[in-house]
Design an enzyme around this catalytic site. Structure first.
Site, PDB file in Angstrom:
ATOM      1  N   GLU A  14     -31.995 -34.498  56.546  1.00 49.26           N
ATOM      2  CA  GLU A  14     -32.413 -35.286  55.378  1.00 49.26           C
ATOM      3  C   GLU A  14     -31.481 -34.994  54.216  1.00 49.26           C
ATOM      4  OE1 GLU A  14     -36.372 -34.932  53.912  1.00 49.26           O
ATOM      5  OE2 GLU A  14     -37.320 -35.169  55.873  1.00 49.26           O
TER       6      GLU A  14
ATOM      7  N   GLU B  85     -39.956 -39.880  44.367  1.00 55.28           N
ATOM      8  CA  GLU B  85     -40.391 -39.800  45.762  1.00 55.28           C
ATOM      9  C   GLU B  85     -40.592 -41.179  46.380  1.00 55.28           C
ATOM     10  OE1 GLU B  85     -40.879 -37.172  47.874  1.00 55.28           O
ATOM     11  OE2 GLU B  85     -39.940 -35.926  46.358  1.00 55.28           O
TER      12      GLU B  85
ATOM     13  N   GLU C  18     -40.962 -46.086  49.668  1.00 55.36           N
ATOM     14  CA  GLU C  18     -42.305 -45.870  50.196  1.00 55.36           C
ATOM     15  C   GLU C  18     -43.301 -45.809  49.050  1.00 55.36           C
ATOM     16  OE1 GLU C  18     -42.262 -42.749  53.436  1.00 55.36           O
ATOM     17  OE2 GLU C  18     -40.199 -42.583  52.710  1.00 55.36           O
TER      18      GLU C  18
END
Length: 396
Positions: free
Chosen positions: A267, A330, A321
């Site tokens: 990631e 985030e 998301e």
């Protein structure tokens, strides 16, 4: 080039890159991927994403679970899959491991090319002692299940960890794992070496800049021109933070007796938006970070310590998301909005990711997103990671 993307659960049916001005870049496959998270309620159906990724000539995908809808949607495409299982306590039981492999791996082969199972994510930088203790037994049990079912020649086993498992990374040649994790790390590395599997690391230079924007060099974290940082231990110079982190992990593994394990980034990424106090979370910086990283991967570049080993990266993330908890960043790591339009123009080779703004996707979601404890703690862990490296980076 051929882009390879890493992928998590999605959810509804006809999304093509042609409608978004995306042109696939063409020639040899790269060790490049993108994580596709699943904490959202507006993501497209696996069949739609299959069309999108195939139009980009994607040849590798990573799931955060083993979603049968996704694996079925990609059958016959030739795309390589890495699937994941975080239920370490159950997987440490041989019968459970075999049952899981028989249900989630075996039925999809060979139509869907499952090539790796990841057990656990950032377990050793967490606080769950039971999960830490179960990590290696789970990996061993799943591997043995693959052997018993005659699948180990097609599918290997690994795990992904945060760079927070490092106690030292300054300079990279002094990289060392935390002493409290040695009881887990030594046997884990021995097992990875035995299997020939890589050590997977999650690394986010964004958080170093966010924590200390006045002292951390933005060009250094964005792969832009800068004076670099000298490592007196090796006499090597680093022109970016990510490569320094990779080589610190190599040094930490060597200190434990292993020069025979590859390091791959499972990631990394940069958010295109964030809260007011999230300095650096902009479209321009996200495009610069991911675009420059892609160019280096396309060139087959290695790190200063391992120049002949091309950097292997999974960028986070494919889609924004909308149900992730924590700060706004985030929810803004995606290269694409859920409707398939791109967040920014990467300007990478033959691939054109034209700038756009979000609109209603018109796609229904067939899966309910869940928010795990791991997701709730991600921001905390990343911040700790960057504190670990701050001494090094503030010298730039």
């Amino acid at each position: 080039i051929i882009l390879t993307f890493s992928f998590g659960r999605i959810a509804a049916p006809t999304l093509t890159a042609a409608n978004n001005g995306i042109v696939s870049a063409a020639t040899a496959p790269l060790k490049f991927g993108i994580n596709y998270g699943q904490i959202a309620n507006n993501l497209p159906h696996p069949a739609q994403v299959s069309g999108l990724l195939r139009s980009l000539n994607v040849n590798r995908v990573k799931l955060y679970d083993a979603d049968p809808a996704v694996l079925t949607a990609f059958a016959g495409t030739g795309v390589e899959f890495t699937i994941s299982n975080g239920d370490l306590l159950n997987m440490s039981d041989a019968r459970n491991a075999r049952a899981w492999v028989a249900q989630n791996v075996q039925p999809f082969l060979p139509d869907t090319r499952i090539t790796c199972v990841i057990l656990g994510n950032e377990v050793l930088s967490g606080t769950d002692a039971s999960a830490m203790q179960s990590l290696l037994p789970a990996m061993q049990a799943v591997h043995q299940a693959l052997v018993d079912l005659g699948l180990d020649d097609q599918v290997n086993v690994s795990t992904s960890q945060s760079v927070n498992v490092l106690a030292s990374s300054y300079p990279p040649s002094a990289g060392a794992f935390r002493e409290d994790l040695a009881q887990y790390m030594r046997p884990l590395l021995d097992f990875l070496a035995e299997l020939g599997s890589p050590f997977l690391i999650n690394a986010y230079p964004f958080f170093a800049y966010k924590a200390s924007p006045g002292s951390v060099s933005l060009p250094y974290v964005l792969f832009e021109p800068n004076p670099g940082a000298h490592d007196p231990g090796t006499n090597l110079t680093y022109d970016n933070m990510l490569y320094a982190q990779i080589d610190a992990v190599y040094a930490a593994m060597e200190a434990m007796g292993h020069k025979d394990i590859a390091v791959r980034i499972s990631e990394t990424g940069w958010p295109s938006a964030g809260d007011a106090d999230e300095v650096g979370a902009t479209v321009q910086n996200a495009a610069t970070y991911n675009g420059n990283l892609m160019k280096r991967v396309a060139a087959g570049q290695g790190t200063p310590l391992r120049p002949d080993v091309p950097v292997d990266v999974l960028v986070f993330a494919l889609f924004n998301e909308n149900m992730k908890q924590g700060q706004a960043s985030e929810r803004n790591y995606g290269l694409f909005y859920p409707n398939g339009t791109s967040v920014y123009d990467l300007g990478f080779g033959g691939a054109s990711f034209g700038p756009s703004s979000p609109t209603a996707s018109g796609f229904s979601s067939s899966s309910k997103p869940t928010v795990s404890k791991k997701a709730l703690h991600r921001s905390y862990l990343r911040l700790n990671v960057e504190k670990l490296h701050s001494k090094y980076f503030e010298r730039l």
